[in-house]
Design a protein around this motif. Sequence first.
Motif, mmCIF file in Angstrom:
data_model
loop_
_atom_site.group_PDB
_atom_site.id
_atom_site.type_symbol
_atom_site.label_atom_id
_atom_site.label_comp_id
_atom_site.label_asym_id
_atom_site.label_seq_id
_atom_site.Cartn_x
_atom_site.Cartn_y
_atom_site.Cartn_z
ATOM 1 N N GLY A 10 1.010 -1.076 0.127
ATOM 2 C CA GLY A 10 -0.092 0.090 -0.065
ATOM 3 C C GLY A 10 0.736 1.294 0.065
ATOM 4 N N THR A 12 1.530 3.494 -2.429
ATOM 5 C CA THR A 12 0.928 4.648 -2.807
ATOM 6 C C THR A 12 -0.096 5.385 -2.145
ATOM 7 O OG1 THR A 12 -0.381 3.062 -4.031
ATOM 8 C CG2 THR A 12 1.668 3.637 -5.190
ATOM 9 N N GLY A 13 -0.582 4.738 -0.974
ATOM 10 C CA GLY A 13 -1.745 5.538 -0.181
ATOM 11 C C GLY A 13 -0.768 6.496 0.878
ATOM 12 N N SER A 14 -1.962 6.944 1.601
ATOM 13 C CA SER A 14 -1.492 7.606 2.932
ATOM 14 C C SER A 14 -0.451 7.259 3.546
ATOM 15 C CB SER A 14 -2.965 8.368 3.429
ATOM 16 O OG SER A 14 -2.505 8.996 4.441
ATOM 17 N N ILE A 15 -0.711 6.213 4.079
ATOM 18 C CA ILE A 15 0.298 5.523 5.120
ATOM 19 C C ILE A 15 1.395 5.351 4.390
ATOM 20 C CG2 ILE A 15 0.644 3.633 6.784
ATOM 21 C CD1 ILE A 15 -1.171 5.435 8.257
ATOM 22 N N HIS A 38 -1.691 -0.157 -6.512
ATOM 23 C CA HIS A 38 -2.940 -0.760 -6.849
ATOM 24 C C HIS A 38 -3.260 -0.146 -8.205
ATOM 25 C CE1 HIS A 38 -6.039 -3.863 -6.585
ATOM 26 N NE2 HIS A 38 -6.923 -3.088 -6.656
ATOM 27 N N ARG A 39 -3.905 0.891 -8.305
ATOM 28 C CA ARG A 39 -4.098 1.559 -9.352
ATOM 29 C C ARG A 39 -3.285 3.019 -9.828
ATOM 30 N NH1 ARG A 39 -6.688 -1.841 -12.204
ATOM 31 N NH2 ARG A 39 -8.218 -3.022 -10.824
ATOM 32 N N GLN A 40 -2.602 3.403 -8.768
ATOM 33 C CA GLN A 40 -1.528 4.609 -9.039
ATOM 34 C C GLN A 40 -0.201 4.305 -9.580
ATOM 35 O OE1 GLN A 40 -2.318 7.962 -6.228
ATOM 36 N NE2 GLN A 40 -2.833 6.594 -4.927
ATOM 37 N N ALA A 125 -1.047 -1.172 9.946
ATOM 38 C CA ALA A 125 -2.011 0.005 9.794
ATOM 39 C C ALA A 125 -3.308 -0.527 9.419
ATOM 40 C CB ALA A 125 -1.375 0.978 8.493
ATOM 41 N N GLU A 128 -8.597 -3.261 9.333
ATOM 42 C CA GLU A 128 -9.633 -4.267 8.906
ATOM 43 C C GLU A 128 -9.044 -5.607 9.168
ATOM 44 O OE1 GLU A 128 -8.425 -1.808 7.146
ATOM 45 O OE2 GLU A 128 -10.302 -0.505 6.515
ATOM 46 N N ASP A 152 -1.773 2.449 13.981
ATOM 47 C CA ASP A 152 -2.956 3.365 14.076
ATOM 48 C C ASP A 152 -2.712 3.967 15.164
ATOM 49 O OD1 ASP A 152 -5.483 4.067 13.400
ATOM 50 O OD2 ASP A 152 -6.478 2.196 13.787
ATOM 51 N N GLY A 212 -6.622 8.639 3.765
ATOM 52 C CA GLY A 212 -7.221 8.288 2.619
ATOM 53 C C GLY A 212 -8.854 8.410 2.651
HETATM 54 P P1 NDP Z 1 -5.362 4.943 0.977
HETATM 55 O O1 NDP Z 1 -6.672 4.604 0.372
HETATM 56 O O2 NDP Z 1 -4.643 6.340 1.009
HETATM 57 O O3 NDP Z 1 -4.338 3.855 0.381
HETATM 58 C C1 NDP Z 1 -4.559 2.603 0.312
HETATM 59 C C2 NDP Z 1 -3.456 1.872 -0.520
HETATM 60 O O4 NDP Z 1 -3.918 0.475 -0.745
HETATM 61 C C3 NDP Z 1 -3.036 2.306 -1.594
HETATM 62 O O5 NDP Z 1 -1.652 1.917 -1.944
HETATM 63 C C4 NDP Z 1 -3.818 1.672 -2.777
HETATM 64 O O6 NDP Z 1 -3.305 1.661 -4.034
HETATM 65 C C5 NDP Z 1 -3.815 0.220 -2.226
HETATM 66 N N1 NDP Z 1 -4.989 -0.692 -2.459
HETATM 67 C C6 NDP Z 1 -6.233 -0.309 -2.786
HETATM 68 N N2 NDP Z 1 -7.187 -1.296 -2.891
HETATM 69 C C7 NDP Z 1 -6.111 -2.271 -2.950
HETATM 70 C C8 NDP Z 1 -6.333 -3.611 -3.364
HETATM 71 N N3 NDP Z 1 -7.781 -4.248 -3.582
HETATM 72 N N4 NDP Z 1 -5.388 -4.656 -3.411
HETATM 73 C C9 NDP Z 1 -4.324 -4.021 -2.894
HETATM 74 N N5 NDP Z 1 -3.703 -2.721 -2.816
HETATM 75 C C10 NDP Z 1 -5.078 -1.970 -2.774
HETATM 76 O O7 NDP Z 1 -5.574 4.579 2.441
HETATM 77 P P2 NDP Z 1 -4.721 4.888 3.768
HETATM 78 O O8 NDP Z 1 -3.215 4.989 3.624
HETATM 79 O O9 NDP Z 1 -5.447 6.060 4.400
HETATM 80 O O10 NDP Z 1 -5.062 3.581 4.826
HETATM 81 C C11 NDP Z 1 -4.216 2.401 4.592
HETATM 82 C C12 NDP Z 1 -4.909 1.593 5.874
HETATM 83 O O11 NDP Z 1 -4.240 2.068 7.187
HETATM 84 C C13 NDP Z 1 -6.343 1.374 6.073
HETATM 85 O O12 NDP Z 1 -6.628 0.075 6.590
HETATM 86 C C14 NDP Z 1 -6.584 2.430 7.116
HETATM 87 O O13 NDP Z 1 -7.836 2.153 8.036
HETATM 88 C C15 NDP Z 1 -5.272 2.516 8.041
HETATM 89 N N6 NDP Z 1 -5.013 3.800 8.673
HETATM 90 C C16 NDP Z 1 -4.888 4.955 7.941
HETATM 91 C C17 NDP Z 1 -4.559 6.091 8.427
HETATM 92 C C18 NDP Z 1 -4.276 7.190 7.853
HETATM 93 O O14 NDP Z 1 -4.038 8.315 8.510
HETATM 94 N N7 NDP Z 1 -4.339 7.490 6.613
HETATM 95 C C19 NDP Z 1 -4.628 6.081 10.294
HETATM 96 C C20 NDP Z 1 -4.553 4.930 10.951
HETATM 97 C C21 NDP Z 1 -4.718 3.556 10.094
HETATM 98 P P3 NDP Z 1 -3.525 2.530 -5.160
HETATM 99 O O15 NDP Z 1 -3.708 3.875 -4.538
HETATM 100 O O16 NDP Z 1 -2.338 2.638 -6.082
HETATM 101 O O17 NDP Z 1 -4.686 2.289 -5.914
#
Ligand code: NDP
Length: 393
Positions: A10, A12-15, A38-40, A125, A128, A152, A212
């Motif tokens: 993950g 490419t996401g916020s964490i 995933h998609r980014q 993180a 779920e 978290d 996210g």
């Molecule tokens: P984001 O939506 O910002 O990022 C999610 C990441 O997961 C991206 O890298 C995305 O890829 C990837 N992804 C999405 N769907 C899939 C899939 N089906 N298979 C594989 N990879 C996938 O989420 P956050 O970073 O905000 O959150 C991530 C986790 O951390 C969550 O469980 C959230 O509850 C937890 N969390 C987040 C906090 C925060 O401050 N953001 C704080 C505490 C916990 P792409 O973007 O490339 O599509």
Amino acid sequence: MNPQGIAVLGATGSIGVNTLDVVARHPDRFQVVVLTGHRQIDRLLEQAKRFHPRFLVVADAAAAADLRPRLAESGLNAEVLHGPAALEQVAVLPEVDMVMAAIVGAAGLPSAIAAARAGKKVLLANKESLVVAGRLFMEAVREGGATLLPVDSEHNAIFQSLPHDYAGDLDVAGIRKIILTASGGPFRGRLAEELAQVTPEDACKHPNWVMGRKISVDSASLMNKGLEVIEAHWLFNAPPDRIEVVVHPQSVIHSMVQYKDGSVLAQLGSPDMRTPIANVLGWPDRIESGVASLDFMALSGLTFEKPDLIRFPCLALAFSALAAGGDAPAVLNAANEVAVAAFLDRRIRFVDIPMVVESTLSVCDLSASASLADLLAADAEARRVALGKVHSC
Ligand code: NDP
């Protein structure tokens, strides 16, 4: 010191982005072995150019075919894999010492469990994973001999406020209860009729944290706090009646542990996820995170209030699902994921989210699944039911 190999699932996401920000400050400590998106794809490519991982994982064959020639043009030779099985494969590589499990939703579960079974240092993180499969996940941690560290912010604060040798018994550790703080989200204080009109953009404007989109909606509905109650139950072996939620709008106290002598230990800091991320990356050492020191003179005050379970029923639904046990938390999570996605797509209203979750819980089989495969089947069935509820909203 030999650098520790890290897989950022993950990335490419916020964490993921915050993790790489901290990792980049410590090139002598960490070696990025795996990055997954995933998609980014554009963002993943930029990250690959900076961190030179050996493996990259993307959603599907089309995304992999898009990425491979662009890597070659940049002179990078990372191996590109795709699909859910590849996530499990990279999580257990021998050169990976620690896994940042930061995929959003139940999609993050199989790779996090695989990392736990392989005895990795799991930086969790993906809350779920524990909500859907708490018992199976904790068994995998024990059997694999993994080290589980919570990312978290609330759970990381509790982790920091517990005795260092805490072994999962509140009474032995002299603990009365665990207190999870909640910001109250962007809709704290809004009237019920106003909540019927709010948009995805309103819900994603969190007052204190940048996150996210899915978790932002969960914060607005207080489902995030409900998922965190279930997460705390599994992480700290705490029964529901010894977990209290307190609304603390400033998000300075990230959570607390109340001991039987009346002491309350808390962890405080600026609301920036790089602090808990640096805490788990460096554990048991303390390392630089890039987060500015908390300026007490600039704080206007710290306030506390009770959560409003009438306007925000998701928190009560999560407490009930935890008390019901079995697959109830997994069904709650699946229905919530479907409802949140529908809200973000403007197919249902914000106030429909708890209705979809509650009505899905009322018709699904909640008895405990014996295996991960059974649990994933129950998750799929709950999603099918929830989608039907969305259509009838
Ligand atoms: P984001 O939506 O910002 O990022 C999610 C990441 O997961 C991206 O890298 C995305 O890829 C990837 N992804 C999405 N769907 C899939 C899939 N089906 N298979 C594989 N990879 C996938 O989420 P956050 O970073 O905000 O959150 C991530 C986790 O951390 C969550 O469980 C959230 O509850 C937890 N969390 C987040 C906090 C925060 O401050 N953001 C704080 C505490 C916990 P792409 O973007 O490339 O599509």
